[in-house]
Design an enzyme around this catalytic site. Structure first.
Site, mmCIF file in Angstrom:
data_model
loop_
_atom_site.group_PDB
_atom_site.id
_atom_site.type_symbol
_atom_site.label_atom_id
_atom_site.label_comp_id
_atom_site.label_asym_id
_atom_site.label_seq_id
_atom_site.Cartn_x
_atom_site.Cartn_y
_atom_site.Cartn_z
ATOM 1 N N ASP A 167 0.821 -1.222 0.000
ATOM 2 C CA ASP A 167 0.000 0.000 0.000
ATOM 3 C C ASP A 167 0.847 1.261 0.000
ATOM 4 O O ASP A 167 0.351 2.353 0.260
ATOM 5 C CB ASP A 167 -0.953 0.002 1.199
ATOM 6 C CG ASP A 167 -0.208 0.013 2.538
ATOM 7 O OD1 ASP A 167 1.032 -0.108 2.518
ATOM 8 O OD2 ASP A 167 -0.862 0.152 3.583
ATOM 9 N N ARG A 190 10.308 27.105 0.507
ATOM 10 C CA ARG A 190 9.682 28.295 -0.070
ATOM 11 C C ARG A 190 8.400 28.689 0.665
ATOM 12 O O ARG A 190 7.877 29.781 0.446
ATOM 13 C CB ARG A 190 9.403 28.065 -1.566
ATOM 14 C CG ARG A 190 10.671 28.121 -2.414
ATOM 15 C CD ARG A 190 10.419 27.740 -3.853
ATOM 16 N NE ARG A 190 10.289 26.304 -4.021
ATOM 17 C CZ ARG A 190 10.104 25.698 -5.192
ATOM 18 N NH1 ARG A 190 10.018 26.432 -6.285
ATOM 19 N NH2 ARG A 190 10.008 24.392 -5.269
ATOM 20 N N GLN A 191 7.910 27.803 1.519
ATOM 21 C CA GLN A 191 6.737 28.129 2.342
ATOM 22 C C GLN A 191 7.216 28.534 3.734
ATOM 23 O O GLN A 191 6.944 27.868 4.723
ATOM 24 C CB GLN A 191 5.787 26.935 2.407
ATOM 25 C CG GLN A 191 5.228 26.525 1.047
ATOM 26 C CD GLN A 191 4.195 25.419 1.163
ATOM 27 O OE1 GLN A 191 3.276 25.498 1.964
ATOM 28 N NE2 GLN A 191 4.349 24.378 0.359
ATOM 29 N N HIS A 207 16.554 28.342 1.120
ATOM 30 C CA HIS A 207 15.881 29.384 0.346
ATOM 31 C C HIS A 207 15.671 30.641 1.177
ATOM 32 O O HIS A 207 15.751 31.766 0.655
ATOM 33 C CB HIS A 207 14.532 28.859 -0.159
ATOM 34 C CG HIS A 207 13.782 29.844 -0.994
ATOM 35 N ND1 HIS A 207 14.231 30.275 -2.232
ATOM 36 C CD2 HIS A 207 12.619 30.512 -0.769
ATOM 37 C CE1 HIS A 207 13.381 31.144 -2.737
ATOM 38 N NE2 HIS A 207 12.392 31.305 -1.874
ATOM 39 N N LYS A 221 11.391 42.457 -11.837
ATOM 40 C CA LYS A 221 10.284 41.768 -12.484
ATOM 41 C C LYS A 221 9.010 41.922 -11.665
ATOM 42 O O LYS A 221 9.050 42.209 -10.471
ATOM 43 C CB LYS A 221 10.603 40.272 -12.658
ATOM 44 C CG LYS A 221 10.602 39.485 -11.350
ATOM 45 C CD LYS A 221 10.876 38.025 -11.572
ATOM 46 C CE LYS A 221 10.791 37.275 -10.229
ATOM 47 N NZ LYS A 221 11.132 35.865 -10.349
ATOM 48 N N ARG A 243 5.590 39.627 -10.859
ATOM 49 C CA ARG A 243 4.953 38.309 -10.999
ATOM 50 C C ARG A 243 3.439 38.482 -10.983
ATOM 51 O O ARG A 243 2.859 38.934 -9.993
ATOM 52 C CB ARG A 243 5.398 37.376 -9.868
ATOM 53 C CG ARG A 243 4.937 35.947 -10.033
ATOM 54 C CD ARG A 243 5.409 35.067 -8.884
ATOM 55 N NE ARG A 243 6.855 34.949 -8.831
ATOM 56 C CZ ARG A 243 7.567 34.090 -9.544
ATOM 57 N NH1 ARG A 243 6.961 33.291 -10.392
ATOM 58 N NH2 ARG A 243 8.878 34.046 -9.421
ATOM 59 N N ASP A 260 13.034 26.062 -10.747
ATOM 60 C CA ASP A 260 11.907 25.126 -10.723
ATOM 61 C C ASP A 260 11.345 24.972 -12.138
ATOM 62 O O ASP A 260 11.795 24.137 -12.908
ATOM 63 C CB ASP A 260 10.850 25.620 -9.734
ATOM 64 C CG ASP A 260 9.759 24.594 -9.462
ATOM 65 O OD1 ASP A 260 9.647 23.625 -10.235
ATOM 66 O OD2 ASP A 260 9.019 24.756 -8.484
ATOM 67 N N GLY A 310 11.737 27.181 -14.425
ATOM 68 C CA GLY A 310 12.703 27.814 -15.325
ATOM 69 C C GLY A 310 12.194 29.078 -15.984
ATOM 70 O O GLY A 310 12.941 29.735 -16.720
ATOM 71 N N GLY A 311 10.938 29.452 -15.729
ATOM 72 C CA GLY A 311 10.370 30.621 -16.391
ATOM 73 C C GLY A 311 11.092 31.909 -16.059
ATOM 74 O O GLY A 311 11.463 32.678 -16.954
#
Length: 310
Positions: free
Chosen positions: A34, A93-94, A127, A190, A192, A220, A222-223
């Protein structure tokens, strides 16, 4: 001193063990039908200084559960000290409430690690630096910058370099690398619009004719990285490269980077390379095995870890 490897990045664990001239501890990490995680340690660890190497990368929750259950098994096996070596710290990142009724998942993960039995944590390029304060145990946060500096000098020689931060949040990291290389710094401004989508607004700094290196801790989708590379190229940069510590590279990140102006993206092996990453012509990895091995030896010997920051 014993080294235990879970399943997220066995090649890195084996390389670290080879650097320390020690065998990996004989353990079994498998799944029941399982998909419950089962761990069994086949060696005596009573009174030992044990290091568990596990990146909490994709599949994040499976790898995190492996780590937690391994820590619990070692604690119940009466290990003297258990160090969780987490080259890539998932959920980092959180690190704050991003809106009403949202979690601080990095703090939850810190609580889980301590409750499971970790005596200290050894990680790389967190991070957010404040995550160290989420723990009530020692946290050693290593930096990839010394490795990057040596590699940049070997790869780029005496080219006219400029270090570029792909966003305002990464300025401190990029500035430190620029100071080590005694070169200039540029910043991408930038906006977002929504999660996972970024729009480059402005390049702060004169990149024309310079060999530009984007520096970040995580890539992540890559953007952001590719948008920044295009903005730099449009401003007349002689070339664009990138140095990023953790290559998460989800979804279409690899083909996106392949089609971008980035001539070479250099990652560490904190996350094991997938087949598409290994096949990509403009992505390469440098190893952190020596850095981790020296840090683990310093922790075991009760000597200075901060000497590894230079």
């Amino acid at each position: 001193m014993k080294i235990v490897a879970c399943n997220s990045n066995l090649p890195l664990a084996q390389a670290v063990a080879a650097e320390l001239n020690l065998p990996l501890c004989n353990v079994t990490v498998r799944r029941f039908a399982d998909m419950e995680v089962f761990v069994e340690i086949h060696e005596n660890v009573r009174g030992e200084d044990v290091f568990v190497i596990q990146s909490t990368c994709t599949p994040t929750n499976d790898n995190l559960m492996e780590l937690l259950i391994m820590l619990d098994a070692l604690r119940r096996g009466s290990a003297k000290r258990i160090t969780a070596v987490i080259p890539y710290f998932g959920y980092a990142r959180q690190d704050r409430k991003s809106g009403p009724r949202t979690p601080i998942s990095a703090k939850l993960v810190a609580n889980l690690l301590v409750e499971a039995g970790a005596s200290r944590v050894l990680t790389l390029d967190l991070h957010a630096m404040q995550i160290q304060g989420f723990f009530d145990i020692p946290v050693d946060n290593l930096y990839a910058a010394p490795l990057f500096v040596r590699d940049i000098r070997a790869q780029y020689g005496d080219r006219d370099l400029m270090i570029v931060s792909p966003d305002v949040g990464g300025v401190v990291r990029a500035r430190q690398l620029a100071q080590r290389l005694n070169t200039d710094l540029a910043i991408i401004d930038k906006r977002r619009e929504r999660a996972g989508v970024s729009e480059v607004m402005n390049v702060i700094g004169d990149v024309k004719g310079r060999h530009c290196l984007l520096v970040d801790d995580i890539v992540d989708s890559g953007g952001s990285l590719c948008n920044a590379a295009r903005a730099i190229a449009q401003q007349g940069a002689a070339s664009v490269g990138a140095y990023v510590t953790h290559g998460v590279l989800t979804g279409q990140a690899v083909p996106r980077i392949a089609e971008s102006p980035i001539e070479m993206l250099t990652l560490t092996d904190s996350i094991q390379a997938t087949a598409p990453v290994m096949a990509a012509s403009n992505i390469r990895q440098i190893t952190i095995s020596g850095l981790l091995a020296r840090a683990m030896r310093a922790v075991s010997d009760e000597s200075s870890v901060s000497s590894l920051f230079d």
